[in-house]
Design an enzyme around this catalytic site. Structure first.
Site, PDB file in Angstrom:
ATOM      1  NE  ARG A 203     -34.866  66.803  34.392  1.00 58.18           N
ATOM      2  CZ  ARG A 203     -34.254  66.223  34.626  1.00 58.18           C
ATOM      3  NH1 ARG A 203     -33.855  65.025  36.442  1.00 58.18           N
ATOM      4  NH2 ARG A 203     -33.110  64.610  34.691  1.00 58.18           N
ATOM      5  CB  ALA A 204     -38.977  72.299  39.874  1.00 53.10           C
ATOM      6  CB  THR A 206     -41.351  78.215  38.857  1.00 50.95           C
ATOM      7  OG1 THR A 206     -43.192  78.496  39.128  1.00 50.95           O
ATOM      8  CG2 THR A 206     -40.812  79.634  37.190  1.00 50.95           C
ATOM      9  CB  SER A 207     -41.983  74.137  41.555  1.00 45.64           C
ATOM     10  OG  SER A 207     -41.961  73.429  41.217  1.00 45.64           O
ATOM     11  CG  ASP A 264     -55.163  82.360  35.508  1.00 41.97           C
ATOM     12  OD1 ASP A 264     -54.924  80.954  34.894  1.00 41.97           O
ATOM     13  OD2 ASP A 264     -55.954  82.015  36.470  1.00 41.97           O
ATOM     14  CB  SER A 272     -49.814  73.055  28.360  1.00 43.90           C
ATOM     15  OG  SER A 272     -48.713  72.961  29.293  1.00 43.90           O
ATOM     16  CE  LYS A 296     -49.290  76.412  38.167  1.00 46.49           C
ATOM     17  NZ  LYS A 296     -49.165  75.346  36.843  1.00 46.49           N
TER      18      LYS A 296
END
Length: 502
Positions: A203-204, A206-207, A264, A272, A296
């Site tokens: 799921r999102a 921060t988007s 970053d 991940s 990104k």
């Protein structure tokens, strides 16, 4: 029992972080020396959890002989109203010494990472300690061997799906590009071609939408392993939320720390992604890396470093991996937000005349490369196979069958409130700021409100006249529409328009 308190559900969602609320006059607080932000162990029957303490004053909603639990703490303990739980100081987290070692530049082993992950999952580490770990690993501070070790430790902390030695295809996008909802299309095409592609998605955070958010508009996505296997054995693929499957469970905890820090970290990103792919039982994986000034990954140099790390880590953990560098200069598709992106997906599957061609072509590119990656395939034929599956209607039929197997298909709804944002001048659109347009979609309510987001009317390269609509804000309420519009009007340069004649 002087060391127990009656439990109450606080009804407060603290995501994965267990929190306990205790009265400032509570005898246990005083006897144990508990204070705000203290870590407290709570034992109830045969279950226990470590929670962060919030102290409540004399506001009247909590008595001194009771304790209230956040939603996650209540669920972890399987508590019932009136239960009495025991409270104590937890044992110190042993992995803090390894976090300090990493902060001072030492190399960590798989056992070291496993210790940190174990303490993370048991909530023995505070957010500050986790932030110290994330910071110590940020940038290029994880060596290749450490990234492999972290990936393996993250995978080992949860479940790993076993598909009986069969080839399992998978794809992942590193993100940062609004719209870009290729996954449901790729799954439908690849499954229609006869390959196995059980896709677990997120799921999102921060988007404006994650793949699971968009798919949930059209079909249920919260499936357990038994239901997942039933769908995949019947249809060859699925698109579900991975959070219900306990695959690489520490990743969500790390992400909650990483996002606000905005680090970053190539090593952490690779660990991940690949830990979840390995945990899902994938054997052949395609990684999509959009590269663009407001994506990104913003430069060719950063993309090259990320590609190298993916390739260096995938082989030791048993994954065959390919990387696709794509154009990240602007959003893909027209919709940004769960329902709007779902409408784009369906338009492509249904071969509608006005379907977004950039989304179609990118999905075909990715599906073709993934089909080429499968053992026994004839190199270079994947794209043609993908086109055949889509243009023949086989992908649409497979997608609807997958939705049916997951619990039933639903057409996307439309937002009741829409606001047009017009061009401020004549000219040709030269760029669209991914980050700003995503922010507008989130202010409109996405992804919490599934119908909310942004619908692009114009795209890069289009000629526009002053006053012509550039995009529409879609919202579920007039307040959210006004909030997003206010922000959009302050950021009119989200669309850069080169003025003057063509």
């Amino acid at each position: 029992m002087t060391d127990t308190l009656a439990l109450l559900p606080a009804g407060i969602d603290t995501y994965r972080q267990p929190v306990v609320y205790m009265h400032e006059d509570c005898h246990i607080c005083r006897a144990e020396g508990f204070a705000a932000q203290t870590r407290v162990r709570i034992d109830l029957r045969d279950r226990w959890v470590i929670a962060t303490l919030n102290v409540v004053g004399r506001a009247g909603w909590l008595t001194a002989d009771s304790a209230a639990l956040s939603v996650s703490a209540w669920s972890a303990l399987l508590a019932r109203p009136g239960d009495r739980a025991r409270f104590s100081h937890p044992e110190p987290a042993l992995s803090t010494s390894r976090i300090r070692a990493k902060a001072y530049g030492e190399r960590l082993s798989e056992a070291d990472f496993a210790s940190i992950i174990g303490d993370t999952l048991e909530h023995r580490l505070t957010d500050l300690e986790l932030a110290a770990f994330i910071t110590a690993c940020a940038g290029e501070r994880l060596a290749d061997a450490e990234t492999v070790a972290l990936t393996r430790a993250m995978q080992a902390a949860g479940e790993t799906l076993d598909w009986g030695g069969r080839t399992v295809l998978d794809k992942h996008c590193v993100g940062g590009l609004p719209g870009n909802r290729t996954t449901p299309l790729v799954v439908a095409i690849v499954a229609a071609a006869g390959e196995l592609i059980p896709k677990t998605s997120s799921r999102a955070i921060t988007s404006p939408a994650g793949t699971a958010d968009t798919m949930e508009v059209m079909a249920p996505v919260t499936l357990d392993e038994r239901a997942l296997r039933r769908v995949v054995e019947a249809e060859g693929g699925c698109v579900i939320w991975g959070g219900a499957l306990n695959l690489s469970p520490a990743d969500d905890h790390f992400i909650q720390i990483e996002r606000p820090l905005n680090f970053d970290s190539t090593g952490q990103m690779v660990a991940s992604v690949l830990s979840k792919k390995a945990a899902a039982g994938s054997t052949h994986v395609l990684i999509d890396i959009p590269v663009g000034a407001t994506a990104k990954v913003r430069s060719a140099e950063a993309a090259d470093a990320l590609v190298a790390r993916f390739l260096q880590v995938s082989a030791p953990i048993g994954l065959r991996l390919a990387v696709h560098l794509s154009d990240g200069s602007a959003p893909v598709g027209r919709g940004i937000g769960p329902a709007l992106e779902a409408s784009d997906v369906l338009a492509v599957l249904r071969r509608e005349a006005d379907a977004p061609n950039d989304l179609r072509e990118k999905a075909l590119d990715l599906a073709g490369k993934l089909l080429d990656l499968a053992p026994g395939s004839v190199p270079g034929t994947g794209h043609a196979r993908a086109v055949e599956m889509l243009d023949s209607g086989s992908a649409e039929a497979k997608f609807l069958a997958i939705c049916s197997a997951q619990g039933g298909f639903t057409e996307p709804a439309r937002a009741p409130h829409r606001v047009e944002i017009p061009a401020q001048s004549d000219g040709t659109i030269s760029s669209i700021d991914n980050r700003v347009i995503a922010r507008i979609a989130k202010l409109a309510g996405a992804p919490r409100q599934k119908v909310a987001g942004v619908q692009l009317v114009a795209q890069v390269g289009d000629r526009v006249c002053k006053g012509q609509p550039l995009y529409e804000i879609h919202a579920a309420s007039p307040g959210e529409a006004a909030w997003a519009r206010s922000y959009a009007e302050r950021h009119a340069d989200v669309f850069l328009i080169a003025e003057g004649p063509r």
